[in-house]
Motif scaffolding. Structure first.
Motif, PDB file in Angstrom:
ATOM      1  N   ARG A  19       0.833  -1.208   0.000  1.00  0.00           N
ATOM      2  CA  ARG A  19       0.000   0.000   0.000  1.00  0.00           C
ATOM      3  C   ARG A  19       0.867   1.259   0.000  1.00  0.00           C
ATOM      4  O   ARG A  19       0.553   2.238  -0.677  1.00  0.00           O
ATOM      5  CB  ARG A  19      -0.960  -0.019   1.172  1.00  0.00           C
ATOM      6  CG  ARG A  19      -2.029  -1.105   0.988  1.00  0.00           C
ATOM      7  CD  ARG A  19      -2.940  -1.196   2.152  1.00  0.00           C
ATOM      8  NE  ARG A  19      -3.737   0.036   2.185  1.00  0.00           N
ATOM      9  CZ  ARG A  19      -4.790   0.195   2.952  1.00  0.00           C
ATOM     10  NH1 ARG A  19      -5.191  -0.773   3.744  1.00  0.00           N
ATOM     11  NH2 ARG A  19      -5.463   1.314   2.926  1.00  0.00           N
TER      12      ARG A  19
ATOM     13  N   THR B  97      -5.596  -4.228  -1.621  1.00  0.00           N
ATOM     14  CA  THR B  97      -5.407  -4.780  -0.282  1.00  0.00           C
ATOM     15  C   THR B  97      -5.696  -6.279  -0.249  1.00  0.00           C
ATOM     16  O   THR B  97      -4.920  -7.056   0.311  1.00  0.00           O
ATOM     17  CB  THR B  97      -6.281  -4.026   0.737  1.00  0.00           C
ATOM     18  OG1 THR B  97      -5.896  -2.645   0.727  1.00  0.00           O
ATOM     19  CG2 THR B  97      -6.119  -4.579   2.134  1.00  0.00           C
ATOM     20  N   ALA B  98      -6.788  -6.695  -0.841  1.00  0.00           N
ATOM     21  CA  ALA B  98      -7.133  -8.122  -0.846  1.00  0.00           C
ATOM     22  C   ALA B  98      -6.088  -8.938  -1.598  1.00  0.00           C
ATOM     23  O   ALA B  98      -5.685 -10.020  -1.138  1.00  0.00           O
ATOM     24  CB  ALA B  98      -8.515  -8.330  -1.458  1.00  0.00           C
TER      25      ALA B  98
ATOM     26  N   GLY C 179      -8.122  -9.164  -9.756  1.00  0.00           N
ATOM     27  CA  GLY C 179      -9.069  -8.078  -9.536  1.00  0.00           C
ATOM     28  C   GLY C 179      -8.385  -6.741  -9.310  1.00  0.00           C
ATOM     29  O   GLY C 179      -7.191  -6.590  -9.544  1.00  0.00           O
ATOM     30  N   ASP C 180      -9.166  -5.789  -8.823  1.00  0.00           N
ATOM     31  CA  ASP C 180      -8.627  -4.446  -8.634  1.00  0.00           C
ATOM     32  C   ASP C 180      -8.598  -4.018  -7.167  1.00  0.00           C
ATOM     33  O   ASP C 180      -8.402  -2.852  -6.859  1.00  0.00           O
ATOM     34  CB  ASP C 180      -9.399  -3.430  -9.474  1.00  0.00           C
ATOM     35  CG  ASP C 180     -10.876  -3.373  -9.118  1.00  0.00           C
ATOM     36  OD1 ASP C 180     -11.324  -4.133  -8.243  1.00  0.00           O
ATOM     37  OD2 ASP C 180     -11.585  -2.554  -9.729  1.00  0.00           O
ATOM     38  N   ASP C 181      -8.777  -4.954  -6.260  1.00  0.00           N
ATOM     39  CA  ASP C 181      -8.696  -4.666  -4.829  1.00  0.00           C
ATOM     40  C   ASP C 181      -7.263  -4.921  -4.370  1.00  0.00           C
ATOM     41  O   ASP C 181      -6.877  -6.067  -4.091  1.00  0.00           O
ATOM     42  CB  ASP C 181      -9.688  -5.538  -4.058  1.00  0.00           C
ATOM     43  CG  ASP C 181      -9.721  -5.222  -2.570  1.00  0.00           C
ATOM     44  OD1 ASP C 181      -8.761  -4.605  -2.044  1.00  0.00           O
ATOM     45  OD2 ASP C 181     -10.705  -5.614  -1.917  1.00  0.00           O
TER      46      ASP C 181
END
Length: 176
Positions: free
Chosen positions: A86, A163-164, A159-161
């Motif tokens: 992050r 953090t996940a 995907g586009d998450d």
């Protein structure tokens, strides 16, 4: 060009971040930084000495910010890895400069201290698992993931998450 900043150092570093974001650290010029900061072209040189001096200060700032982010992630080492990713995505100009010792004064004492603070957080978490290479493995995994994410080179199925996806990658190596 008159100087109107209350904090010349901060103004120059902010302008350097903007310039690196626009053109990359390899194409950074002190004249462009000065223009962006609204100061004379001599101001960055007077304050930092040279381009490497500006990049050294930026790398030091980056390692300080990284140490704060990693510490705030707590004791779950996988979450420390997520915080690393992050940070990289939130501070791409810092991240670019921090790990390019050919662009800054790598033996600068303040930079070395900031780098050691960030490294200590990584080492603390990696020490919980047996093995000689855990710190390097964790750093390599999360740094590589961050770099691939920023380049858009990861499979779409992630995907586009951010953090996940980072959490999933971190947990593969550092499941508690």
């Amino acid at each position: 060009m008159p100087y109107h900043h209350g904090d010349l150092r901060r103004a120059i570093l902010s302008a350097a971040v903007d310039a690196i974001t626009a053109v990359g650290s390899a194409n950074l010029s002190l004249r462009d930084v000065a223009r962006r900061a609204g100061v004379s072209h001599a101001a960055p040189v007077h304050h930092f000495g040279d381009k490497a001096g500006v990049l050294t200060a930026l790398a030091e700032e980056g390692f300080d910010l990284l140490a704060e982010a990693l510490t705030a992630a707590g004791d779950d080492f996988a979450e420390v890895g997520v915080a690393y990713v992050r940070f990289a995505v939130a501070h791409p100009a810092h991240f670019e400069v921090m790990f390019r010792p050919d662009t800054h004064h790598r033996d600068d004492p303040a930079l070395a201290a900031a780098r050691a603070r960030a490294g200590a957080v990584l080492a603390r978490g990696a020490a919980r698992k047996p093995g000689d290479y855990n710190e390097v493995a964790a750093w390599s995994l999360m740094h590589g993931f961050a770099t691939l994410w920023q380049a858009g080179a990861l499979p779409a199925r992630l995907g586009d998450d951010l953090t996940a996806a980072a959490r999933g990658v971190a947990r593969t190596l550092f499941q508690d």
